[in-house]
Design a protein around this motif. Structure first.
Motif, PDB file in Angstrom:
ATOM      1  N   ALA A  88       0.826  -1.207   0.000  1.00  0.00           N
ATOM      2  CA  ALA A  88       0.000   0.000   0.000  1.00  0.00           C
ATOM      3  C   ALA A  88       0.862   1.260   0.000  1.00  0.00           C
ATOM      4  O   ALA A  88       0.614   2.198  -0.770  1.00  0.00           O
ATOM      5  N   VAL A  89       1.865   1.297   0.850  1.00  0.00           N
ATOM      6  CA  VAL A  89       2.735   2.481   0.929  1.00  0.00           C
ATOM      7  C   VAL A  89       3.528   2.638  -0.367  1.00  0.00           C
ATOM      8  O   VAL A  89       3.671   3.749  -0.893  1.00  0.00           O
ATOM      9  N   HIS A  90       4.035   1.538  -0.887  1.00  0.00           N
ATOM     10  CA  HIS A  90       4.801   1.593  -2.136  1.00  0.00           C
ATOM     11  C   HIS A  90       3.948   2.149  -3.273  1.00  0.00           C
ATOM     12  O   HIS A  90       4.404   2.991  -4.060  1.00  0.00           O
ATOM     13  N   ARG A  91       2.708   1.697  -3.368  1.00  0.00           N
ATOM     14  CA  ARG A  91       1.835   2.191  -4.442  1.00  0.00           C
ATOM     15  C   ARG A  91       1.494   3.656  -4.230  1.00  0.00           C
ATOM     16  O   ARG A  91       1.462   4.433  -5.187  1.00  0.00           O
ATOM     17  N   LEU A 106      -5.808   1.895   6.463  1.00  0.00           N
ATOM     18  CA  LEU A 106      -5.672   1.203   7.738  1.00  0.00           C
ATOM     19  C   LEU A 106      -4.593   0.153   7.508  1.00  0.00           C
ATOM     20  O   LEU A 106      -4.781  -0.783   6.725  1.00  0.00           O
ATOM     21  N   LEU A 107      -3.435   0.343   8.159  1.00  0.00           N
ATOM     22  CA  LEU A 107      -2.262  -0.514   7.960  1.00  0.00           C
ATOM     23  C   LEU A 107      -2.059  -1.347   9.217  1.00  0.00           C
ATOM     24  O   LEU A 107      -1.604  -0.832  10.237  1.00  0.00           O
ATOM     25  N   VAL A 108      -2.395  -2.616   9.139  1.00  0.00           N
ATOM     26  CA  VAL A 108      -2.425  -3.474  10.320  1.00  0.00           C
ATOM     27  C   VAL A 108      -1.253  -4.458  10.309  1.00  0.00           C
ATOM     28  O   VAL A 108      -1.041  -5.173   9.325  1.00  0.00           O
ATOM     29  N   ALA A 109      -0.529  -4.491  11.407  1.00  0.00           N
ATOM     30  CA  ALA A 109       0.598  -5.416  11.596  1.00  0.00           C
ATOM     31  C   ALA A 109       1.558  -5.392  10.411  1.00  0.00           C
ATOM     32  O   ALA A 109       1.838  -6.421   9.797  1.00  0.00           O
ATOM     33  N   PRO A 110       2.067  -4.199  10.066  1.00  0.00           N
ATOM     34  CA  PRO A 110       2.975  -4.156   8.916  1.00  0.00           C
ATOM     35  C   PRO A 110       4.199  -5.036   9.134  1.00  0.00           C
ATOM     36  O   PRO A 110       4.721  -5.128  10.236  1.00  0.00           O
ATOM     37  N   VAL A 122       9.815   2.100   0.683  1.00  0.00           N
ATOM     38  CA  VAL A 122       8.604   2.473   1.428  1.00  0.00           C
ATOM     39  C   VAL A 122       8.870   3.629   2.394  1.00  0.00           C
ATOM     40  O   VAL A 122       8.040   3.918   3.251  1.00  0.00           O
ATOM     41  N   ARG A 123       9.983   4.297   2.245  1.00  0.00           N
ATOM     42  CA  ARG A 123      10.280   5.467   3.073  1.00  0.00           C
ATOM     43  C   ARG A 123       9.590   6.662   2.434  1.00  0.00           C
ATOM     44  O   ARG A 123      10.135   7.354   1.584  1.00  0.00           O
ATOM     45  N   TYR A 124       8.339   6.880   2.839  1.00  0.00           N
ATOM     46  CA  TYR A 124       7.469   7.849   2.170  1.00  0.00           C
ATOM     47  C   TYR A 124       6.439   8.347   3.177  1.00  0.00           C
ATOM     48  O   TYR A 124       5.954   7.584   4.001  1.00  0.00           O
ATOM     49  N   ARG A 125       6.120   9.617   3.110  1.00  0.00           N
ATOM     50  CA  ARG A 125       5.089  10.187   3.977  1.00  0.00           C
ATOM     51  C   ARG A 125       3.767  10.186   3.213  1.00  0.00           C
ATOM     52  O   ARG A 125       3.655  10.826   2.162  1.00  0.00           O
ATOM     53  N   LEU A 126       2.805   9.463   3.726  1.00  0.00           N
ATOM     54  CA  LEU A 126       1.510   9.335   3.054  1.00  0.00           C
ATOM     55  C   LEU A 126       0.786  10.679   3.039  1.00  0.00           C
ATOM     56  O   LEU A 126       0.733  11.368   4.061  1.00  0.00           O
ATOM     57  N   PRO A 127       0.188  11.035   1.909  1.00  0.00           N
ATOM     58  CA  PRO A 127      -0.496  12.330   1.801  1.00  0.00           C
ATOM     59  C   PRO A 127      -1.969  12.285   2.205  1.00  0.00           C
ATOM     60  O   PRO A 127      -2.734  13.180   1.862  1.00  0.00           O
ATOM     61  N   TRP A 153       5.558   7.300   7.936  1.00  0.00           N
ATOM     62  CA  TRP A 153       4.445   7.349   6.987  1.00  0.00           C
ATOM     63  C   TRP A 153       3.436   8.460   7.299  1.00  0.00           C
ATOM     64  O   TRP A 153       2.501   8.675   6.524  1.00  0.00           O
ATOM     65  N   GLY A 154       3.621   9.166   8.434  1.00  0.00           N
ATOM     66  CA  GLY A 154       2.686  10.216   8.811  1.00  0.00           C
ATOM     67  C   GLY A 154       1.362   9.664   9.304  1.00  0.00           C
ATOM     68  O   GLY A 154       0.319  10.324   9.207  1.00  0.00           O
ATOM     69  N   ALA A 155       1.396   8.458   9.852  1.00  0.00           N
ATOM     70  CA  ALA A 155       0.174   7.769  10.288  1.00  0.00           C
ATOM     71  C   ALA A 155       0.028   7.818  11.804  1.00  0.00           C
ATOM     72  O   ALA A 155       1.014   7.894  12.528  1.00  0.00           O
ATOM     73  N   ARG A 156      -1.200   7.753  12.249  1.00  0.00           N
ATOM     74  CA  ARG A 156      -1.469   7.613  13.679  1.00  0.00           C
ATOM     75  C   ARG A 156      -1.098   6.196  14.086  1.00  0.00           C
ATOM     76  O   ARG A 156      -1.368   5.240  13.362  1.00  0.00           O
ATOM     77  N   PHE A 157      -0.493   6.046  15.253  1.00  0.00           N
ATOM     78  CA  PHE A 157      -0.072   4.733  15.743  1.00  0.00           C
ATOM     79  C   PHE A 157      -1.058   4.242  16.797  1.00  0.00           C
ATOM     80  O   PHE A 157      -1.427   4.993  17.705  1.00  0.00           O
ATOM     81  N   VAL A 158      -1.463   2.990  16.688  1.00  0.00           N
ATOM     82  CA  VAL A 158      -2.352   2.367  17.668  1.00  0.00           C
ATOM     83  C   VAL A 158      -1.681   1.105  18.197  1.00  0.00           C
ATOM     84  O   VAL A 158      -1.339   0.202  17.423  1.00  0.00           O
ATOM     85  N   ASP A 159      -1.485   1.045  19.496  1.00  0.00           N
ATOM     86  CA  ASP A 159      -0.949  -0.140  20.170  1.00  0.00           C
ATOM     87  C   ASP A 159      -2.127  -1.063  20.461  1.00  0.00           C
ATOM     88  O   ASP A 159      -2.991  -0.742  21.274  1.00  0.00           O
TER      89      ASP A 159
END
Length: 190
Positions: A88-91, A106-110, A122-127, A153-159
């Motif tokens: 997803a990030v690569h695309r 929604l990126l689960v258990a990358p 995949v070193r990219y900041r999602l827009p 990735w500029g994403a919120r992190f959920v533990d």
């Protein structure tokens, strides 16, 4: 099967405005995996199929996702798991200069990009708004590393606590908490 959407009817029109693509990881998320269960709960969700589920080929998988995205008249939200998160990030990075239908993920258990030697890709900041959900005992990427990648990735992190790889072996059933995270994410979309 349990669906949180039935109790959150205001969110349903929002979900109908978007195309939700399920992006599995290696081996394609079998029938007991929460991604497959969500597809049964929400028949409008569509799975991105790969030719070889046992071969983690980031450019190939990303290209397939791109082909599916090219057929998107509506804005797209990705629901990815494991290597599917990297896809997803690569695309998203590949579409950076184009008009993209992607509006959320929604990126689960990358999976850890270092395990596949794809960190640079995949070193990219999602827009767009994104959420990374990680487990404290995931064998594919430690929670601290997942937090670092979420920041990248500029994403919120959920533990998510100790849920292993957040897959069928985790015994999540329909993973109601994940459904809520998806609905919350969709509530942030423009």
């Amino acid at each position: 099967m349990t669906s949180v959407a039935s109790s959150l009817s205001p969110a349903l029109p929002r979900m109908a405005d978007h195309r939700v693509l399920v992006v599995p990881g290696l081996h394609g998320s079998g029938p007991g995996h929460w991604q497959s269960r969500w597809e049964r709960l929400y028949p409008g969700f569509e799975r991105v199929h790969q030719d070889h589920w046992d071969q983690p080929d980031l450019p190939g998988w990303s290209q397939r996702l791109g082909q599916v995205l090219a057929q998107s008249p509506r804005p797209v939200v990705l629901v990815a798991h494991s290597f599917g998160c990297l896809t997803a990030v690569h695309r998203a990075a590949a579409l950076a200069q184009d008009i993209s239908p992607l509006v959320g993920a929604l990126l689960v258990a990358p999976a850890d990009p270092d395990k596949f030697d794809v960190s640079a890709a995949v070193r990219y900041r999602l827009p767009f708004p994104a959420v990374v959900v990680a487990s404290r005992d995931d064998p594919w990427m430690s929670a601290p590393r997942a937090r670092q990648w979420a920041h990248q990735w500029g994403a919120r992190f959920v533990d998510a606590g100790a849920l292993g790889h957040i897959n069928a072996d985790s015994g999540l059933g329909d993973w109601v908490e994940g459904q809520q995270l998806l609905l919350d994410l969709m509530g942030q979309l423009k």
